[in-house]
Design an enzyme around this catalytic site. Structure first.
Site, mmCIF file in Angstrom:
data_model
loop_
_atom_site.group_PDB
_atom_site.id
_atom_site.type_symbol
_atom_site.label_atom_id
_atom_site.label_comp_id
_atom_site.label_asym_id
_atom_site.label_seq_id
_atom_site.Cartn_x
_atom_site.Cartn_y
_atom_site.Cartn_z
ATOM 1 C CG ASP A 30 -1.932 1.129 1.180
ATOM 2 O OD1 ASP A 30 -3.080 0.861 0.776
ATOM 3 O OD2 ASP A 30 -1.570 2.274 1.535
ATOM 4 C CG ASP B 176 -4.331 8.330 -12.631
ATOM 5 O OD1 ASP B 176 -4.710 7.847 -11.542
ATOM 6 O OD2 ASP B 176 -5.127 8.753 -13.497
ATOM 7 C CD GLU C 134 -4.543 3.983 -1.655
ATOM 8 O OE1 GLU C 134 -4.780 4.402 -0.498
ATOM 9 O OE2 GLU C 134 -5.401 3.998 -2.562
ATOM 10 C CG ASN D 202 -5.034 11.037 -6.114
ATOM 11 O OD1 ASN D 202 -4.328 11.194 -7.110
ATOM 12 N ND2 ASN D 202 -5.695 9.933 -5.871
#
Length: 414
Positions: free
Chosen positions: A292, A309, A334, A300
């Site tokens: 993770d 991305d 993620e 973001n």
């Protein structure tokens, strides 16, 4: 890189071919405006995948270039403005791969399609099944001219054994009447096995009624050819069947992959994991790892989804490179997962090395320093889902322990 010899006296046509053929990253065009230039090109230490030639050249007005190119063993496509059924038949009989007329723009695209098919053929293995040595040799010779790798056997039983020994065979061309096992029995036997569902199968027979073709196709064949067949028809039926199967495989593959990263998606990750777990009694070790990206939401929120991305894609690439022999997939968002059958000691080292690589790398155009948390389940005693739950619990511990950790490894060291 494959070299394509183009012999064409019209500058406009040369330009069109150079653009269309050159757009394929696998091709390099060698352009010749006449026979003399082509002779010089063929004298060089250059291997040509194929040649595209015009029939009417200033120094070879009667198609002399065709024979000279064929004598060099180069598969040849004729591209001409003259359509003559007699000439077309003669050239095809002499060994020309295709005869295409310059009657529309599609003709040039057809040339490129044939060339790309030849490129793919170099990595395509074909099995010819026929008890007649004459018929078998004719088909094998046609396939060899089209750059296929060819194997041959006498009957259906031998074909089954050959396929077992050569699982990379992609196409079977089989006669009907053969001893031990005929062609229809062969295709039915193959379609009963899941591993042969994408195998292209073309039946051939000299029987003239439509019942034989129906029998083959109902049994699972992709196509059928009646003997004797025209070389041009043979090639295009073979090429079309392979193209269709490759398109189907592309669609099937797309359904298994995550569209952003190109890794396996969650559904296919579980499918591959179940296959590994079914064999775990014969494996030294099995492990499931969850990865993770730490603080991904902040990336973001502060830098936008495009950078987010980009970070996901680069992290996935590093993960794939670090665990190239394992099953690697995007679990969601993620989160990523790796399922491995490697020995525990080797897998531990790989996980620790990956963590070091993440810590040392700067990601995206923003040169971000990021960390990740990893949860590991080694040698699970229960099934796949239980292993994922255990790895997810260890990932939760790593997050709660301050992130940038591998659990249970870091707790064991402490």
């Amino acid at each position: 890189m494959y070299n394509i010899l183009v012999v064409e006296d019209t500058a406009v046509v040369r330009k069109i071919l150079a653009k269309l053929i050159g757009a394929n990253p696998f091709f390099r065009c060698v352009m010749c405006k006449d026979l003399a230039t082509a002779r010089e090109a063929m004298k060089q230490d250059v291997a040509f995948l194929a040649a595209v030639v015009d029939l009417n050249l200033p120094d070879a007005p009667n198609g002399e270039v065709v024979n000279e190119v064929l004598e060099k063993g180069i598969p040849t496509v004729v591209l001409t403005g003259n359509f003559s059924e007699t000439l077309r038949g003669r050239l095809l009989a002499e060994g020309v791969l295709d005869y295409i007329t310059k009657d529309c723009r599609f003709a040039y695209n057809q040339v490129v399609k044939v060339l790309d098919r030849l490129r793919k053929n170099t990595q395509t293995k074909v099995l010819v099944v026929d008890d007649s040595s004459v018929s078998r040799n004719i088909i094998c010779n046609l396939l060899t001219k089209a750059k296929f790798e060819v194997e041959s056997v006498n009957d259906g039983l031998e074909a089954l054994q050959k396929l077992k020994e050569n699982p990379d065979i992609k196409l079977v061309i089989s006669d009907h009447h053969m001893p031990n096992m005929d062609g229809c029995e062969l295709v039915k036997a193959l379609r009963e096995q899941p591993c042969y569902q994408n195998l292209v199968f073309i039946g051939v027979s000299s029987e003239g009624d439509g019942l034989m073709s129906a029998k083959f196709i109902k049994g699972g064949a992709n196509d059928f050819l009646k003997k004797p067949f025209h070389h041009e028809e043979f090639y295009w039926r073979v090429f079309s069947s392979l193209d269709s199967m490759e398109m189907l495989e592309t669609i099937q593959l797309a359904a298994k992959l995550d569209s952003l990263t190109g890794l396996f998606n969650r559904g296919y990750l579980f499918e591959q994991g179940e296959e590994l777990f079914a064999k775990r009694d014969s494996l030294e070790c099995l492990s499931v790892c969850m990865f993770d990206l730490d603080e991904f939401k902040q990336v973001n929120d502060s830098l936008g989804h495009r950078i987010g991305d980009e970070l996901i894609v680069q992290f996935a690439k590093l993960l794939q490179e670090s665990f190239s022999s394992d099953v690697v997939g995007r679990y969601g968002g993620e989160e990523f997962a790796v399922i491995s059958a490697r020995p525990e000691r080797v897998m531990r080292l790989s996980i620790q090395q990956f963590m070091k690589s993440v810590r040392c790398m700067l990601f995206t155009e923003k040169r971000l320093a990021v960390t990740c948390s990893i949860g590991v389940c080694m040698s699970p005693k229960d099934g796949l889902m239980a292993a994922f739950e255990s790895a997810d619990l260890q990932l939760y511990r790593a997050k709660n322990g301050g992130r940038n950790r591998i659990e249970p490894f870091d707790s064991e060291v402490a």
